[in-house]
Design a protein around this motif. Sequence first.
Motif, PDB file in Angstrom:
ATOM      1  N   THR A   9       0.837  -1.197   0.000  1.00 23.85           N
ATOM      2  CA  THR A   9       0.000   0.000   0.000  1.00 23.85           C
ATOM      3  C   THR A   9       0.876   1.253   0.000  1.00 23.85           C
ATOM      4  OG1 THR A   9      -0.061   0.166   2.408  1.00 23.85           O
ATOM      5  CG2 THR A   9      -1.778  -1.210   1.347  1.00 23.85           C
ATOM      6  N   PRO A  10       0.322   2.383  -0.438  1.00 24.45           N
ATOM      7  CA  PRO A  10       1.102   3.629  -0.373  1.00 24.45           C
ATOM      8  C   PRO A  10       1.558   3.938   1.053  1.00 24.45           C
ATOM      9  CG  PRO A  10      -0.819   3.935  -1.765  1.00 24.45           C
ATOM     10  CD  PRO A  10      -0.958   2.578  -1.127  1.00 24.45           C
ATOM     11  N   GLY A  11       0.707   3.669   2.039  1.00 23.87           N
ATOM     12  CA  GLY A  11       1.089   3.933   3.430  1.00 23.87           C
ATOM     13  C   GLY A  11       2.296   3.123   3.857  1.00 23.87           C
ATOM     14  N   PHE A  12       2.311   1.852   3.474  1.00 25.55           N
ATOM     15  CA  PHE A  12       3.442   0.997   3.803  1.00 25.55           C
ATOM     16  C   PHE A  12       4.713   1.509   3.135  1.00 25.55           C
ATOM     17  CE2 PHE A  12       6.096  -2.765   2.826  1.00 25.55           C
ATOM     18  CZ  PHE A  12       6.369  -3.199   4.115  1.00 25.55           C
ATOM     19  N   VAL A  14       5.397   4.620   2.135  1.00 26.51           N
ATOM     20  CA  VAL A  14       5.821   5.878   2.775  1.00 26.51           C
ATOM     21  C   VAL A  14       6.524   5.571   4.092  1.00 26.51           C
ATOM     22  CG1 VAL A  14       4.970   7.982   3.899  1.00 26.51           C
ATOM     23  CG2 VAL A  14       4.114   7.351   1.644  1.00 26.51           C
ATOM     24  N   TRP A  15       5.959   4.630   4.859  1.00 27.66           N
ATOM     25  CA  TRP A  15       6.558   4.250   6.134  1.00 27.66           C
ATOM     26  C   TRP A  15       7.961   3.677   5.923  1.00 27.66           C
ATOM     27  CZ3 TRP A  15       7.480  -0.833   8.056  1.00 27.66           C
ATOM     28  CH2 TRP A  15       7.869  -0.877   9.408  1.00 27.66           C
ATOM     29  N   ARG A  16       8.095   2.772   4.936  1.00 25.70           N
ATOM     30  CA  ARG A  16       9.403   2.173   4.640  1.00 25.70           C
ATOM     31  C   ARG A  16      10.407   3.229   4.192  1.00 25.70           C
ATOM     32  NH1 ARG A  16      10.230  -2.999   2.501  1.00 25.70           N
ATOM     33  NH2 ARG A  16      12.375  -2.272   2.596  1.00 25.70           N
ATOM     34  N   LEU A  17       9.962   4.131   3.308  1.00 28.80           N
ATOM     35  CA  LEU A  17      10.859   5.181   2.829  1.00 28.80           C
ATOM     36  C   LEU A  17      11.274   6.110   3.974  1.00 28.80           C
ATOM     37  CD1 LEU A  17      12.321   6.471   0.439  1.00 28.80           C
ATOM     38  CD2 LEU A  17      10.258   7.836   0.025  1.00 28.80           C
ATOM     39  N   ALA A  18      10.320   6.480   4.814  1.00 27.87           N
ATOM     40  CA  ALA A  18      10.641   7.354   5.949  1.00 27.87           C
ATOM     41  C   ALA A  18      11.669   6.688   6.866  1.00 27.87           C
ATOM     42  CB  ALA A  18       9.372   7.703   6.723  1.00 27.87           C
ATOM     43  N   ASN A  19      11.495   5.401   7.128  1.00 27.11           N
ATOM     44  CA  ASN A  19      12.455   4.687   7.969  1.00 27.11           C
ATOM     45  C   ASN A  19      13.826   4.591   7.308  1.00 27.11           C
ATOM     46  OD1 ASN A  19      11.043   4.073  10.381  1.00 27.11           O
ATOM     47  ND2 ASN A  19       9.871   2.526   9.275  1.00 27.11           N
ATOM     48  N   LYS A  20      13.837   4.298   6.011  1.00 24.93           N
ATOM     49  CA  LYS A  20      15.107   4.211   5.283  1.00 24.93           C
ATOM     50  C   LYS A  20      15.849   5.543   5.347  1.00 24.93           C
ATOM     51  CE  LYS A  20      16.935   3.340   0.632  1.00 24.93           C
ATOM     52  NZ  LYS A  20      16.594   2.920  -0.738  1.00 24.93           N
ATOM     53  N   THR A 143       1.525  17.880  -1.097  1.00 18.98           N
ATOM     54  CA  THR A 143       0.069  17.742  -1.181  1.00 18.98           C
ATOM     55  C   THR A 143      -0.441  16.816  -0.089  1.00 18.98           C
ATOM     56  OG1 THR A 143       0.053  18.159  -3.553  1.00 18.98           O
ATOM     57  CG2 THR A 143      -1.852  16.975  -2.654  1.00 18.98           C
ATOM     58  N   LEU A 144       0.224  15.686   0.082  1.00 22.30           N
ATOM     59  CA  LEU A 144      -0.191  14.743   1.120  1.00 22.30           C
ATOM     60  C   LEU A 144      -0.015  15.320   2.519  1.00 22.30           C
ATOM     61  CD1 LEU A 144       1.247  11.423  -0.354  1.00 22.30           C
ATOM     62  CD2 LEU A 144      -1.156  12.136  -0.271  1.00 22.30           C
ATOM     63  N   LEU A 145       1.080  16.022   2.746  1.00 20.96           N
ATOM     64  CA  LEU A 145       1.328  16.605   4.067  1.00 20.96           C
ATOM     65  C   LEU A 145       0.371  17.752   4.385  1.00 20.96           C
ATOM     66  CD1 LEU A 145       5.208  16.534   4.112  1.00 20.96           C
ATOM     67  CD2 LEU A 145       3.672  15.265   5.634  1.00 20.96           C
TER      68      LEU A 145
END
Length: 164
Positions: A9-12, A14-20, A143-145
């Motif tokens: 999912t997009p949420g997953f 984004v979460w992975r990218l943020a952690n990376k 846009t998302l933020l």
Amino acid sequence: MSKGAPGPTPGFLVWRLANKWRVSVDRAVAPLGLTHAQYSLVASLYGMQRGGERPSQRRLADHTGLEALYVSKLARALESAGLIERTRDPRDPRAVQLALTEQGQAVTRQAITVVQELLQQLLQPLGGLDAPRTRAFTDELTTLLDAPLAPPVPNDESTKGTRP
């Protein structure tokens, strides 16, 4: 007939990218004695100071998107390290203003250079920091933020008679 398991999912993602990215920045600024969260605070403070502002902890929390209590904790640690100074706001004795010390400015300038080089590397798949794809990606993230976090409350009087 099933076409197989759905993709992430997009949420997953984004979460992975943020952690990376957080881990990458943590590693990059660690030699300067900073964490990613501390870097976010001092880099934001650096930019605000350059603009002539001496922000309160609350203002810096709003700017960074960090919780005010977390900013307070980070600020105390950065003050202990000699990188920032915390003073009472003369206009509001409940508020604490923040400013980088000379040492804090020097460390922050180094950290900004390190993180800019890291961002160039992390964004290389999109063409680099100044590439059109990176600008488009940044626009999409903005846009998302900028979207509100919570949907309207279903039983709220102000939303009755409206459609989602």
